[in-house]
Design an enzyme around this catalytic site. Structure first.
Site, PDB file in Angstrom:
ATOM      1  N   ASP A 127       5.785  -5.640  12.903  1.00 42.53           N
ATOM      2  CA  ASP A 127       4.449  -6.079  12.457  1.00 42.53           C
ATOM      3  C   ASP A 127       4.142  -7.409  13.145  1.00 42.53           C
ATOM      4  OD1 ASP A 127       2.141  -6.883  10.792  1.00 42.53           O
ATOM      5  OD2 ASP A 127       2.884  -5.408   9.353  1.00 42.53           O
ATOM      6  N   HIS A 153      -5.154   1.164  11.157  1.00 39.14           N
ATOM      7  CA  HIS A 153      -5.835   2.446  10.967  1.00 39.14           C
ATOM      8  C   HIS A 153      -7.020   2.662  11.893  1.00 39.14           C
ATOM      9  CE1 HIS A 153      -4.054   3.193   6.697  1.00 39.14           C
ATOM     10  NE2 HIS A 153      -3.196   3.394   7.667  1.00 39.14           N
ATOM     11  N   SER A 162       7.211  -0.899   1.265  1.00 41.33           N
ATOM     12  CA  SER A 162       7.856   0.338   1.707  1.00 41.33           C
ATOM     13  C   SER A 162       9.226   0.042   2.311  1.00 41.33           C
ATOM     14  CB  SER A 162       6.984   1.048   2.744  1.00 41.33           C
ATOM     15  OG  SER A 162       6.563   0.138   3.755  1.00 41.33           O
ATOM     16  N   HIS A 221       2.007   7.932   7.565  1.00 39.72           N
ATOM     17  CA  HIS A 221       1.381   7.664   6.269  1.00 39.72           C
ATOM     18  C   HIS A 221      -0.137   7.691   6.401  1.00 39.72           C
ATOM     19  CE1 HIS A 221       0.886   5.152   2.405  1.00 39.72           C
ATOM     20  NE2 HIS A 221       1.354   6.340   2.077  1.00 39.72           N
ATOM     21  N   ASP A 222      -0.806   7.918   5.284  1.00 39.36           N
ATOM     22  CA  ASP A 222      -2.281   7.891   5.202  1.00 39.36           C
ATOM     23  C   ASP A 222      -2.934   9.001   6.026  1.00 39.36           C
ATOM     24  OD1 ASP A 222      -2.311   5.446   3.554  1.00 39.36           O
ATOM     25  OD2 ASP A 222      -1.587   4.479   5.379  1.00 39.36           O
ATOM     26  N   ASP A 266       2.969   3.384   9.843  1.00 43.86           N
ATOM     27  CA  ASP A 266       2.124   2.941   8.722  1.00 43.86           C
ATOM     28  C   ASP A 266       1.431   1.639   9.132  1.00 43.86           C
ATOM     29  OD1 ASP A 266       1.010   3.000   6.189  1.00 43.86           O
ATOM     30  OD2 ASP A 266       2.726   2.034   5.221  1.00 43.86           O
ATOM     31  N   GLY A 285      -2.116  -8.753   9.805  1.00 42.10           N
ATOM     32  CA  GLY A 285      -2.942  -7.822   9.040  1.00 42.10           C
ATOM     33  C   GLY A 285      -3.749  -6.884   9.920  1.00 42.10           C
ATOM     34  N   PHE A 287       0.825  -1.202   0.000  1.00 41.24           N
ATOM     35  CA  PHE A 287       0.000   0.000   0.000  1.00 41.24           C
ATOM     36  C   PHE A 287       0.866   1.262   0.000  1.00 41.24           C
ATOM     37  CE2 PHE A 287      -1.899  -3.558   2.205  1.00 41.24           C
ATOM     38  CZ  PHE A 287      -3.017  -3.770   1.409  1.00 41.24           C
ATOM     39  N   GLY A 301       4.425  -1.318  10.724  1.00 43.72           N
ATOM     40  CA  GLY A 301       3.541  -1.752   9.630  1.00 43.72           C
ATOM     41  C   GLY A 301       4.333  -2.191   8.416  1.00 43.72           C
TER      42      GLY A 301
HETATM   43  N1  SAH Z   1       4.039  -0.395   4.913  1.00 47.28           N
HETATM   44  C1  SAH Z   1       3.265  -1.406   4.209  1.00 47.28           C
HETATM   45  C2  SAH Z   1       1.789  -1.382   4.537  1.00 47.28           C
HETATM   46  C3  SAH Z   1       1.472  -1.689   5.965  1.00 47.28           C
HETATM   47  S1  SAH Z   1      -0.218  -2.187   6.168  1.00 47.28           S
HETATM   48  C4  SAH Z   1       3.459  -1.263   2.685  1.00 47.28           C
HETATM   49  O1  SAH Z   1       4.266  -0.479   2.235  1.00 47.28           O
HETATM   50  O2  SAH Z   1       2.802  -1.958   1.921  1.00 47.28           O
HETATM   51  C5  SAH Z   1      -0.391  -2.143   7.906  1.00 47.28           C
HETATM   52  C6  SAH Z   1       0.306  -3.272   8.651  1.00 47.28           C
HETATM   53  O3  SAH Z   1       0.209  -2.972  10.019  1.00 47.28           O
HETATM   54  C7  SAH Z   1      -0.295  -4.668   8.459  1.00 47.28           C
HETATM   55  O4  SAH Z   1       0.653  -5.548   7.921  1.00 47.28           O
HETATM   56  C8  SAH Z   1      -0.716  -5.091   9.878  1.00 47.28           C
HETATM   57  O5  SAH Z   1      -0.439  -6.450  10.187  1.00 47.28           O
HETATM   58  C9  SAH Z   1       0.117  -4.179  10.743  1.00 47.28           C
HETATM   59  N2  SAH Z   1      -0.496  -3.917  12.040  1.00 47.28           N
HETATM   60  C10 SAH Z   1      -1.736  -3.432  12.293  1.00 47.28           C
HETATM   61  N3  SAH Z   1      -1.923  -3.300  13.613  1.00 47.28           N
HETATM   62  C11 SAH Z   1      -0.780  -3.717  14.221  1.00 47.28           C
HETATM   63  C12 SAH Z   1      -0.359  -3.828  15.586  1.00 47.28           C
HETATM   64  N4  SAH Z   1      -1.151  -3.458  16.581  1.00 47.28           N
HETATM   65  N5  SAH Z   1       0.876  -4.300  15.824  1.00 47.28           N
HETATM   66  C13 SAH Z   1       1.701  -4.667  14.816  1.00 47.28           C
HETATM   67  N6  SAH Z   1       1.365  -4.568  13.512  1.00 47.28           N
HETATM   68  C14 SAH Z   1       0.137  -4.109  13.219  1.00 47.28           C
HETATM   69 MG    MG Z   2      -0.152   3.235   4.533  1.00 51.56          MG
END
Ligand code: SAH
Ligand code: MG
Length: 218
Positions: free
Chosen positions: A79, A152, A60, A177-178, A149, A83, A24, A54
């Protein structure tokens, strides 16, 4: 634009790896992320470290790792690899190819590892397989940048901000991000923590690229 564009692009091979990785991070924002990471990791003589919250499949992370490698620095990417809400079955961004049949749950860890192998970044990028809050509890080191990142939901974004923003070194950067100031463009929690960072008086915005915000710690 506050950061130089020259000589900071990825090799064709690494770009190909990043492009082939599910994730993403739009290419233009990824290039901005790369320049910013390069800038903040270039500022000290000791081994620099950047933190990403993330990882997902490491898209990224290829950009962050490339920037770190140039400076002999390291990237730690956090992470739980299960997900976020929107990646779960029935949600908009669910990818059935990333479900581990043993657990019956999303598992992006192996795909992340493959990305780092293909990008030849296994010695530069350290995967931290843990919930963000638990990882923050055992962290204990100022970081040149923290890139948020992760999840959300408000709870996830708040956890990331509370746990990780204190680790940004003086003169280092908090990247979020976002961030969508207009709710019509996307969810609010990343914007809410961005506002908290500004309102804290500890961080000053120095740049923005798409939904990426760059805040420097005074
Ligand atoms: N940076 C990535 C996108 C990250 S998506 C890219 O470039 O594509 C968000 C990620 O955050 C997911 O993989 C999800 O597993 C992780 N995530 C969400 N909540 C979390 C938490 N509480 N602890 C650890 N990881 C988390
Ligand atoms: Mg993002």
């Amino acid at each position: 634009m506050a950061f130089p564009t020259a000589s900071t692009t990825l090799s064709d091979d690494r770009r190909t790896v990043a492009d082939a990785t599910p994730g993403f991070m739009p290419a233009d924002e990824a290039d901005a992320l790369h320049r910013v990471a390069d800038h903040y990791l270039s500022q000290r003589d000791s081994v620099g470290v950047g933190v990403e919250i993330g990882t997902y499949c490491g898209k990224s992370t290829v950009y962050l790792g490339d920037a770190a490698e140039r400076h002999g620095a390291l990237v730690v990417t956090v992470d739980h690899h299960r997900g976020s809400e929107e990646h779960q079955p029935g949600w908009e961004y669910h990818d059935t190819s990333l479900v581990d049949s043993h657990a019956g749950l999303l598992d992006t860890a192996a795909r992340f590892r493959r990305t780092m192998f293909d990008a030849k970044l296994e010695s530069t990028v350290l995967g931290f397989l843990a919930p963000s809050a638990a990882a923050a509890l055992v962290w204990g080191k100022p970081a040149d940048f923290v890139f948020i990142d992760g999840g959300h939901s408000m709870q996830a974004a708040q956890t990331d901000y509370d746990g990780w923003s204190p680790w940004v070194r003086t003169g280092g950067a908090l990247l979020i991000h976002d961030v969508f100031p207009d709710p019509a463009d996307g969810g609010r929690p990343p914007y809410e923590i961005y506002r908290q960072a500004l309102d804290s008086g500890l961080f000053t915005e120095v740049d923005a690229y798409g939904s990426l915000r760059v805040l420097v710690r005074a």
